[in-house]
Write a protein that holds these residues in place. Structure first.
Motif: not given
Length: 379
Positions: A144-158, A188-202
Motif C-alpha cells: 500500500i502506497i500513499m499519495a503525495f499530499d500537503e499536510c497543513p498545520p493546525y490551526p490554518s487560515e481558511y 506483486y501489486t502496489q495499491n494507492l491510497f489518496p489522502i483527505v485534507q481540508g484542515s478543520t473546515y467542514k
C-alpha cells in the motif's frame, strides 16, 4: 497478482464500527487493525520475528522520506524491495513522506511542482514531486502506497487550507497518472491510497472526501488530524470524512493515536490506524495496560512484583514484573526499551483484536464506552 481487495464482514448495530478483511499479495489483514511504525524499515527495539510471532502484527509501515535518504533506492532495488531487505514477509504500507517534508518548515520550499527540502541528516537538498514519490515507493515495494499530499498545520487560515487541499488534489491526479505509466517492480501489486485534507473546515473536508472518493482508489486515508487540534474536533472531522468515503473501501486514519483515540475512531468507521506512540512512549517509560496508563519509572513500582499486565496473554507482558522493568529503566539498560516497546505493541494489537471480536458479537459500542475511561486511568 491481484489488486488489494476489501470485504466488509459486519457493522456494529449501535455505531459505525465495522469488521472486514483486506487481502493483499503479501497476506490478509483483519480490520480494524493497528499498524506498527517501522520508519526506516525497522520498528524500534523490536525484531521482525517478535513482531510476527508474539505481537502478531499483520502489517507494518515504512516511510518514504527516511528510506529514500537511507539506505536509498539503489540498495532497496538491489535487495529486491523492502520485504526482502528487512525480511518482513507480510504486508507493508509506506507513507509518502509528505508529513516529514512539511514538518521541515524552515528547510523546505513548496511549489506547484513539489517540495524542495533539506535532509535532516546532512543538509543536502532534494526535490519530492508526485511523480518521483511514486517512483520511490515503487522501488521500496510496499503493498500500500500513499499519495503525495500537503499536510497543513493546525490551526490554518481558511484560504490556506483550501489552497493546500486543492494542491493535494492536483498532486493526487499526478500520482495516479504516474502509477498508470509505470509497472510494479517486484511481481506483486502496489495499491494507492489518496489522502483527505481540508484542515478543520467542514466544507473543505466534505469536498476533499468526495474528490478522493471519486478517484475510486483501493482504499482511502484521512490525513491532517491529530496535529494539535482538540480530541473532540478530531473525532468530529473523522466522522465527517467517514460519512463521505465509500463503505466498500478501507479507511485509514493517519497517525492516530492513543488507545482511546483508536477505539473512538473505530466507532466512527475507521479500519486502519498507525502511530509511533506505543514504541516512543514505551522507550520513555509509559506503558499502556488493560488497567490504565503506567509511568514505570515511578518509585511506587519498585517493589511491585506482579506482571506488567496480567490482563494480556503474551509472553513479554506476563513474564516480566513491574519492579524488574522499573529497575532496568533506572539502570539505563537497553533491555528496558525492548520490553516496554514489546509490551505496548502487544497491548495495541490486543486492543484492536478485542474490538473486532466485539464488533462481530454486536456489542462493540457498549464495550467501547466501558473501556475508554478505564484505559485513561493513570495508575
Amino acid at each position: 497478482m491481484a489488486a488489494l481487495s476489501f470485504r466488509l464482514e459486519t457493522t456494529d448495530p449501535h455505531s459505525a464500527a465495522r469488521a472486514g478483511t483486506i487481502t493483499t499479495d503479501h497476506g490478509v489483514i483483519q480490520t480494524p487493525i493497528f499498524m506498527p511504525v517501522g520508519t526506516v524499515g525497522s520498528v524500534k527495539a523490536v525484531t521482525q520475528q517478535q513482531l510476527k510471532h508474539e505481537v502478531q502484527a499483520q502489517i507494518i509501515l515504512g516511510n518514504t522520506y527516511h528510506l529514500y535518504l537511507r539506505p536509498g533506492t539503489e540498495v532497496l532495488e538491489a535487495a529486491g524491495g523492502l520485504h526482502r531487505f528487512n525480511g518482513w514477509d507480510r504486508p507493508i504500507l509506506t507513507d509518502s513522506g509528505g508529513y516529514q517534508v512539511f514538518s521541515l518548515a524552515e528547510k523546505r520550499k513548496l511549489t506547484e511542482e513539489g517540495a524542495l527540502f533539506q535532509s535532516h541528516i546532512d543538509g543536502s537538498r532534494h526535490m519530492f514531486t508526485p511523480e518521483n514519490v511514486m517512483d520511490i515507493q515503487r522501488s521500496i515495494g510496499a503493498d500500500i502506497i500513499m499519495a503525495f499530499d500537503e499536510c497543513p498545520p493546525y490551526p490554518s487560515e481558511y484560504a490556506y487550507a483550501r489552497k493546500s487541499m486543492e494542491l493535494t488534489h492536483r498532486w493526487l491526479d499526478r500520482c495516479i497518472k504516474r502509477l498508470s505509466e509505470t509497472p510494479d517492480k517486484y511481481g506483486y501489486t502496489q495499491n494507492l491510497f489518496p489522502i483527505v485534507q481540508g484542515s478543520t473546515y467542514k466544507d473543505l473536508r466534505k469536498a476533499s472526501s468526495e474528490y478522493i472518493a471519486s478517484r475510486n482508489a483501493a482504499g482511502n486515508a484521512i490525513g491532517g488530524l491529530s496535529v494539535g487540534e482538540p480530541e473532540e474536533m478530531m473525532y468530529e472531522f473523522t466522522a465527517l470524512c467517514c460519512e463521505n468515503l465509500p463503505a466498500d473501501k478501507p479507511r485509514y486514519l493517519m497517525g492516530v493515536g492513543t488507545p482511546w483515540n483508536i477505539l473512538e475512531g473505530i466507532a466512527l468507521g475507521v479500519d486502519m490506524f498507525d502511530c509511533v506512540m506505543p514504541t516512543r512512549n514505551g522507550r520513555n517509560g509509559m506503558l499502556f495496560t488493560t488497567q490504565g496508563v503506567i509511568n514505570i519509572r515511578n518509585k511506587k513500582w519498585a517493589s511491585d512484583f506482579s506482571a506488567i499486565d496480567e490482563g494480556l496473554s503474551n509472553e513479554t507482558s506476563r513474564f516480566y514484573t513491574k519492579a524488574y522493568l522499573r529497575h532496568l529503566f533506572v539502570a539505563n539498560e537497553i533491555l528496558a526499551l525492548q520490553i516496554a516497546s514489546m509490551h505496548n505493541l502487544n497491548f495495541y494489537l490486543w486492543l484492536v483484536t478485542e474490538a473486532r471480536k466485539h464488533i462481530m458479537a454486536g456489542d462493540f459500542n457498549s464495550w467501547k464506552n466501558e473501556m475508554v475511561p478505564h484505559l485513561k486511568q493513570r495508575l
